[in-house]
Design a protein around this motif. Structure first.
Motif, PDB file in Angstrom:
ATOM      1  N   ASP A 207      30.807   6.225  -9.046  1.00 30.51           N
ATOM      2  CA  ASP A 207      29.998   5.103  -9.513  1.00 30.51           C
ATOM      3  C   ASP A 207      28.527   5.523  -9.572  1.00 30.51           C
ATOM      4  O   ASP A 207      28.112   6.516  -8.989  1.00 30.51           O
ATOM      5  N   ASN A 208      27.738   4.758 -10.293  1.00 27.77           N
ATOM      6  CA  ASN A 208      26.338   5.111 -10.552  1.00 27.77           C
ATOM      7  C   ASN A 208      25.501   5.214  -9.281  1.00 27.77           C
ATOM      8  O   ASN A 208      24.635   6.080  -9.179  1.00 27.77           O
ATOM      9  N   HIS A 209      25.734   4.338  -8.310  1.00 33.11           N
ATOM     10  CA  HIS A 209      24.937   4.364  -7.079  1.00 33.11           C
ATOM     11  C   HIS A 209      25.198   5.644  -6.296  1.00 33.11           C
ATOM     12  O   HIS A 209      24.272   6.264  -5.766  1.00 33.11           O
ATOM     13  N   SER A 210      26.449   6.057  -6.238  1.00 36.26           N
ATOM     14  CA  SER A 210      26.807   7.302  -5.556  1.00 36.26           C
ATOM     15  C   SER A 210      26.137   8.495  -6.234  1.00 36.26           C
ATOM     16  O   SER A 210      25.563   9.359  -5.574  1.00 36.26           O
ATOM     17  N   LYS A 211      26.196   8.537  -7.572  1.00 32.55           N
ATOM     18  CA  LYS A 211      25.562   9.622  -8.320  1.00 32.55           C
ATOM     19  C   LYS A 211      24.054   9.635  -8.065  1.00 32.55           C
ATOM     20  O   LYS A 211      23.459  10.697  -7.882  1.00 32.55           O
ATOM     21  N   GLU A 212      23.464   8.455  -8.076  1.00 31.75           N
ATOM     22  CA  GLU A 212      22.012   8.343  -7.885  1.00 31.75           C
ATOM     23  C   GLU A 212      21.588   8.873  -6.513  1.00 31.75           C
ATOM     24  O   GLU A 212      20.617   9.628  -6.403  1.00 31.75           O
ATOM     25  N   ILE A 213      22.337   8.491  -5.474  1.00 36.83           N
ATOM     26  CA  ILE A 213      22.022   8.960  -4.107  1.00 36.83           C
ATOM     27  C   ILE A 213      22.151  10.481  -4.033  1.00 36.83           C
ATOM     28  O   ILE A 213      21.273  11.172  -3.505  1.00 36.83           O
TER      29      ILE A 213
ATOM     30  N   GLY B  72      17.232   8.946   4.916  1.00 33.47           N
ATOM     31  CA  GLY B  72      17.716   7.612   4.548  1.00 33.47           C
ATOM     32  C   GLY B  72      18.835   7.686   3.519  1.00 33.47           C
ATOM     33  O   GLY B  72      19.839   6.962   3.628  1.00 33.47           O
ATOM     34  N   TYR B  73      18.682   8.558   2.512  1.00 33.58           N
ATOM     35  CA  TYR B  73      19.726   8.716   1.494  1.00 33.58           C
ATOM     36  C   TYR B  73      21.005   9.276   2.108  1.00 33.58           C
ATOM     37  O   TYR B  73      22.106   8.841   1.770  1.00 33.58           O
ATOM     38  N   VAL B  74      20.860  10.256   3.013  1.00 37.71           N
ATOM     39  CA  VAL B  74      22.034  10.842   3.671  1.00 37.71           C
ATOM     40  C   VAL B  74      22.747   9.778   4.496  1.00 37.71           C
ATOM     41  O   VAL B  74      23.977   9.639   4.426  1.00 37.71           O
TER      42      VAL B  74
ATOM     43  N   LEU C 194      26.505   8.446   3.796  1.00 34.75           N
ATOM     44  CA  LEU C 194      27.564   8.527   4.810  1.00 34.75           C
ATOM     45  C   LEU C 194      28.133   7.148   5.119  1.00 34.75           C
ATOM     46  O   LEU C 194      29.348   6.987   5.253  1.00 34.75           O
ATOM     47  N   GLU C 195      27.263   6.141   5.233  1.00 36.15           N
ATOM     48  CA  GLU C 195      27.726   4.779   5.521  1.00 36.15           C
ATOM     49  C   GLU C 195      28.608   4.223   4.407  1.00 36.15           C
ATOM     50  O   GLU C 195      29.596   3.541   4.663  1.00 36.15           O
TER      51      GLU C 195
END
Length: 198
Positions: A76-82, A179-181, A185-186
């Motif tokens: 999904d886009n959020h995962s790619k963005e992170i 924060g991104y990591v 992970l969460e």
């Protein structure tokens, strides 16, 4: 940006960290600490991570244990963005590790002295050997010494200010990537093993 597991593993099995291992053995009161005991001690006491990073810095090794993340087309886009945000900052974090610690102004003062004094010495010798300016224009020679000193002090101020700015930027980037990591992970965008080196 270190992996506690990697730090503990390195301390236990890598000879470069034997000095830290000796402290760990004393702290745990055992000659054969387990990996789990070392890991817990490293989590509880920031001294060991600081020493680990210092040894790496002196040995010109990286203490950035995050590795580039694979981005899949079906995510999904959020995962790619992170993942893209983490990947885009890795080179900066690795190449800028010297800015993790605040400026040691004494080092920059020494550099200033090492530049100013030889420069004045060279000017002095050139003037003495090849001209008669010390007899005809003594003030001009001394004025050139003052110019060299002012230029050296100006350089010291610029370098110190640059290090302070780079330190602030580096620390902020570290916090951002942490924060991104944590968010990744969460939300299970990646696993601990995918993001941290062994």
């Amino acid at each position: 940006m270190v992996s506690i597991k990697k730090v503990a593993k390195d301390i236990k099995s890598n000879g470069k960290y034997d000095a830290i291992l000796d402290y760990v053995k004393k702290a745990l009161n055992t000659n054969k600490p387990t990996l789990e005991e070392i890991e817990q001690l490293v989590k509880d006491d920031p001294y060991y991570i600081k020493e680990y990073k210092d040894l790496n810095r002196w040995g010109e090794l990286s203490s950035i244990h995050i590795k580039p993340l694979n981005i899949k087309d079906n995510e999904d886009n959020h995962s790619k963005e992170i993942k893209e945000k983490i990947n885009s900052q890795l080179d900066y974090l690795i190449n800028g590790e010297e800015y993790e610690i605040p400026s040691k102004r004494l080092i920059y003062m020494a550099w200033t002295g090492f530049i100013a004094l030889p420069s004045i010495y060279v000017i002095d010798n050139m003037v003495r050997v090849s001209t008669d300016l010390y007899t005809t224009n003594e003030n001009g020679v001394y004025f050139s010494f003052i110019i060299v000193l002012i230029a050296s002090i100006w350089g010291y101020i610029k370098v110190s200010k640059n290090h302070k700015n780079q330190h602030t930027k580096y620390i902020n980037t570290q916090k951002e990537v942490r924060g991104y990591v944590k968010l990744g992970l969460e939300n299970k965008y990646f696993t601990y093993e995918e993001v941290y080196k062994d």
